[in-house]
Design a protein around this motif. Structure first.
Motif, PDB file in Angstrom:
ATOM      1  N   CYS A  63       0.992  -1.243  -0.138  1.00  0.00           N
ATOM      2  CA  CYS A  63       0.027   0.083  -0.217  1.00  0.00           C
ATOM      3  C   CYS A  63       0.773   1.326  -0.036  1.00  0.00           C
ATOM      4  O   CYS A  63       1.877   1.450   0.813  1.00  0.00           O
ATOM      5  CB  CYS A  63      -0.797  -0.079   1.121  1.00  0.00           C
ATOM      6  SG  CYS A  63      -1.943   1.570   1.364  1.00  0.00           S
ATOM      7  N   ASN A  97      -1.336   7.608  -1.544  1.00  0.00           N
ATOM      8  CA  ASN A  97      -2.366   7.303  -2.299  1.00  0.00           C
ATOM      9  C   ASN A  97      -3.818   7.012  -1.612  1.00  0.00           C
ATOM     10  O   ASN A  97      -3.837   5.974  -1.277  1.00  0.00           O
ATOM     11  CB  ASN A  97      -1.884   6.307  -3.606  1.00  0.00           C
ATOM     12  CG  ASN A  97      -3.113   5.930  -4.517  1.00  0.00           C
ATOM     13  OD1 ASN A  97      -4.509   5.944  -4.025  1.00  0.00           O
ATOM     14  ND2 ASN A  97      -2.640   5.660  -5.656  1.00  0.00           N
ATOM     15  N   ALA A  98      -4.665   8.229  -1.962  1.00  0.00           N
ATOM     16  CA  ALA A  98      -5.973   8.049  -0.961  1.00  0.00           C
ATOM     17  C   ALA A  98      -6.640   6.711  -1.138  1.00  0.00           C
ATOM     18  O   ALA A  98      -7.270   6.112  -0.397  1.00  0.00           O
ATOM     19  CB  ALA A  98      -6.498   9.051  -0.976  1.00  0.00           C
ATOM     20  N   THR A  99      -6.561   6.244  -2.380  1.00  0.00           N
ATOM     21  CA  THR A  99      -7.452   5.024  -2.913  1.00  0.00           C
ATOM     22  C   THR A  99      -6.874   3.819  -2.253  1.00  0.00           C
ATOM     23  O   THR A  99      -7.475   3.185  -1.815  1.00  0.00           O
ATOM     24  CB  THR A  99      -7.339   5.135  -4.417  1.00  0.00           C
ATOM     25  OG1 THR A  99      -7.839   6.177  -5.007  1.00  0.00           O
ATOM     26  CG2 THR A  99      -8.392   4.035  -5.062  1.00  0.00           C
ATOM     27  N   GLN A 100      -5.708   3.724  -2.198  1.00  0.00           N
ATOM     28  CA  GLN A 100      -4.964   2.453  -1.744  1.00  0.00           C
ATOM     29  C   GLN A 100      -5.202   2.429  -0.213  1.00  0.00           C
ATOM     30  O   GLN A 100      -5.441   1.423   0.353  1.00  0.00           O
ATOM     31  CB  GLN A 100      -3.462   2.535  -2.151  1.00  0.00           C
ATOM     32  CG  GLN A 100      -3.167   2.268  -3.591  1.00  0.00           C
ATOM     33  CD  GLN A 100      -1.689   2.125  -3.793  1.00  0.00           C
ATOM     34  OE1 GLN A 100      -1.037   1.544  -2.959  1.00  0.00           O
ATOM     35  NE2 GLN A 100      -1.356   2.293  -5.065  1.00  0.00           N
ATOM     36  N   GLU A 123      -7.760   3.717   1.337  1.00  0.00           N
ATOM     37  CA  GLU A 123      -9.057   3.276   1.795  1.00  0.00           C
ATOM     38  C   GLU A 123      -9.262   1.875   1.517  1.00  0.00           C
ATOM     39  O   GLU A 123     -10.092   1.186   1.995  1.00  0.00           O
ATOM     40  CB  GLU A 123     -10.180   3.987   0.668  1.00  0.00           C
ATOM     41  CG  GLU A 123     -10.151   5.589   0.821  1.00  0.00           C
ATOM     42  CD  GLU A 123     -10.631   5.938   2.288  1.00  0.00           C
ATOM     43  OE1 GLU A 123     -11.097   5.119   3.176  1.00  0.00           O
ATOM     44  OE2 GLU A 123     -10.631   7.119   2.788  1.00  0.00           O
ATOM     45  N   GLU A 124      -8.300   1.282   0.585  1.00  0.00           N
ATOM     46  CA  GLU A 124      -8.512  -0.274   0.422  1.00  0.00           C
ATOM     47  C   GLU A 124      -7.860  -1.044   1.365  1.00  0.00           C
ATOM     48  O   GLU A 124      -8.196  -2.425   1.269  1.00  0.00           O
ATOM     49  CB  GLU A 124      -7.900  -0.786  -0.875  1.00  0.00           C
ATOM     50  CG  GLU A 124      -8.824   0.048  -2.175  1.00  0.00           C
ATOM     51  CD  GLU A 124      -8.290  -0.127  -3.580  1.00  0.00           C
ATOM     52  OE1 GLU A 124      -6.899  -0.186  -3.704  1.00  0.00           O
ATOM     53  OE2 GLU A 124      -9.068   0.071  -4.432  1.00  0.00           O
ATOM     54  N   ARG A 151       0.211  14.185   4.384  1.00  0.00           N
ATOM     55  CA  ARG A 151      -0.467  13.244   3.753  1.00  0.00           C
ATOM     56  C   ARG A 151      -0.182  11.602   4.341  1.00  0.00           C
ATOM     57  O   ARG A 151      -1.177  10.897   4.471  1.00  0.00           O
ATOM     58  CB  ARG A 151      -0.205  13.189   2.384  1.00  0.00           C
ATOM     59  CG  ARG A 151      -1.465  12.380   1.614  1.00  0.00           C
ATOM     60  CD  ARG A 151      -1.253  12.365   0.178  1.00  0.00           C
ATOM     61  NE  ARG A 151      -0.980  13.716  -0.314  1.00  0.00           N
ATOM     62  CZ  ARG A 151       0.085  14.217  -1.140  1.00  0.00           C
ATOM     63  NH1 ARG A 151       0.906  13.502  -1.373  1.00  0.00           N
ATOM     64  NH2 ARG A 151       0.146  15.386  -1.501  1.00  0.00           N
ATOM     65  N   ARG A 191      -7.403   8.231   8.056  1.00  0.00           N
ATOM     66  CA  ARG A 191      -8.174   7.449   7.177  1.00  0.00           C
ATOM     67  C   ARG A 191      -8.337   5.925   7.589  1.00  0.00           C
ATOM     68  O   ARG A 191      -9.377   5.433   7.558  1.00  0.00           O
ATOM     69  CB  ARG A 191      -7.854   7.369   5.709  1.00  0.00           C
ATOM     70  CG  ARG A 191      -7.952   8.805   5.246  1.00  0.00           C
ATOM     71  CD  ARG A 191      -7.060   8.803   3.664  1.00  0.00           C
ATOM     72  NE  ARG A 191      -7.521  10.202   2.954  1.00  0.00           N
ATOM     73  CZ  ARG A 191      -8.529  10.400   2.053  1.00  0.00           C
ATOM     74  NH1 ARG A 191      -9.432   9.527   2.097  1.00  0.00           N
ATOM     75  NH2 ARG A 191      -8.700  11.719   1.726  1.00  0.00           N
TER      76      ARG A 191
END
Length: 254
Positions: A67, A71-74, A76-77, A117, A125
């Motif tokens: 991860c 990267n916000a998408t990664q 969240e996953e 970040r 997150r």
């Protein structure tokens, strides 16, 4: 005492110096680990090392989940991927962090943004994502790795100090929100720890650091791992919103 048998843990930045020591500490107490990091080959090698070191009769071995925390998408996953693989999440250790040091007047926007970040926003997150399964299970241990400089400040590290201090405040707020559900949220704040990063310093620099530490030496990764293992345990159920400072007396904060 402090057995973590039957517990599943996510550790971010797991192949780094402090991260790997934390992973060893949790695995040695019987936890099953999901190791996360951005370097897939390093993670795989470390997973194999953990599986060889700790013979596990009560689980199917440790897993790795790559991860990129920038990267916000990664991000969240990550928690859903762990739940898919291991079925539950009892312990989350937000350890991953980067530095982009510069004096405040010279610090570029991207040096600020990257550190916030990865060191602060990604932890938020992941805590948000972990809250749901932990609330349902009425059990959880969140441990955020901060730093002595989050409390004392450090020249050239406005971004890093802001992120680590922010993580402390965030942990205290979250701890109050979830305490009634059997979930604790705490910080471990390392001082100077012997890692590849500090090993790169020359003898004079290392001597200057040691002179500021009453114990006269840098800490070992295992000493951070031990603090995390305690906070992750069932026995630490009444400790929440707390910061455990592990710094050899360099800053006696209470």
């Amino acid at each position: 005492m402090f057995s973590l048998k039957g517990m599943n843990a996510l550790v971010t930045g797991a192949s780094g110096g402090i991260g790997s020591a934390i992973a060893h500490a949790l695995a040695s107490q019987g936890a099953r680990l999901a190791l996360s990091g951005s370097n897939a080959s390093k993670l795989r090698a470390f997973r194999d090392e953990l599986n060889e070191t700790y013979a596990h009769h009560d689980h199917d071995g440790h897993v790795e989940i790559t991860c990129d925390l920038g990267n916000a998408t990664q991000v969240e996953e990550l928690v859903p991927a762990m739940l898919d693989t291991l079925g539950s999440m009892d312990i989350m250790v937000n350890n991953a962090g980067i530095t982009r040091d510069n004096l405040g007047m010279r610090m570029k926007d991207e040096e600020w943004d990257q550190v916030i970040r990865i060191n602060l926003e990604a932890s938020f997150r992941l805590m948000r994502a972990a809250a749901k399964p932990m609330m349902k299970a009425r059990f959880g241990r969140i441990i955020n790795i901060t730093s002595v400089v989050g409390a004392t400040g450090n020249p050239g590290q406005m971004n890093y100090c802001a992120a680590k201090a922010g993580l402390t405040g965030m942990t205290k707020a979250f701890a109050q929100e979830v305490a009634s559900r059997g979930i604790t949220a705490n910080c471990v704040a390392p001082g100077f720890i012997r890692t590849a990063m500090t090993a790169a310093l020359d003898e004079k620099q290392q001597a200057a650091i040691n002179a500021r530490i009453p114990m006269g030496r840098m800490g070992e990764g295992a000493e951070i791992g031990a603090a995390v293992a305690f906070l992750a345990s069932r026995e630490a159920a009444y400790v929440t919103g707390e910061t455990l400072h592990v710094n050899g007396g360099m800053a006696m904060l209470g």
